[in-house]
Design a protein around this motif. Sequence first.
Motif, PDB file in Angstrom:
ATOM      1  N   ILE A  75      43.438  42.668  31.469  1.00  0.00           N
ATOM      2  CA  ILE A  75      43.504  42.134  32.941  1.00  0.00           C
ATOM      3  C   ILE A  75      41.618  41.897  33.321  1.00  0.00           C
ATOM      4  N   VAL A  76      41.419  40.729  33.544  1.00  0.00           N
ATOM      5  CA  VAL A  76      39.929  40.818  33.891  1.00  0.00           C
ATOM      6  C   VAL A  76      40.290  40.160  35.567  1.00  0.00           C
ATOM      7  N   ALA A  77      39.674  40.861  36.483  1.00  0.00           N
ATOM      8  CA  ALA A  77      39.713  40.487  37.946  1.00  0.00           C
ATOM      9  C   ALA A  77      38.367  40.579  38.355  1.00  0.00           C
ATOM     10  N   ASN A  78      38.353  40.397  39.710  1.00  0.00           N
ATOM     11  CA  ASN A  78      36.902  40.442  40.443  1.00  0.00           C
ATOM     12  C   ASN A  78      36.747  41.838  41.327  1.00  0.00           C
ATOM     13  N   GLU A  79      37.784  42.389  41.375  1.00  0.00           N
ATOM     14  CA  GLU A  79      37.747  43.660  42.146  1.00  0.00           C
ATOM     15  C   GLU A  79      37.913  44.979  41.301  1.00  0.00           C
TER      16      GLU A  79
END
Length: 52
Positions: free
Chosen positions: A48-52
């Motif tokens: 999972i790649v996220a900005n947080e």
Amino acid sequence: MIYCCKEHIELALDTIVDEYETFPVMTKIDVDNLSTSCEYCRNVAIYIVANE
């Protein structure tokens, strides 16, 4: 948040950087408990790649 396989991890990281202009956070998924597909292909998502 982007679900991706091993082959598309770089694309997902670049997408998060381009869209949110922040350092992406990459989390490995426990594949045994989740059967989500990669957003770029039909392989099983590993990250999972996220900005947080």
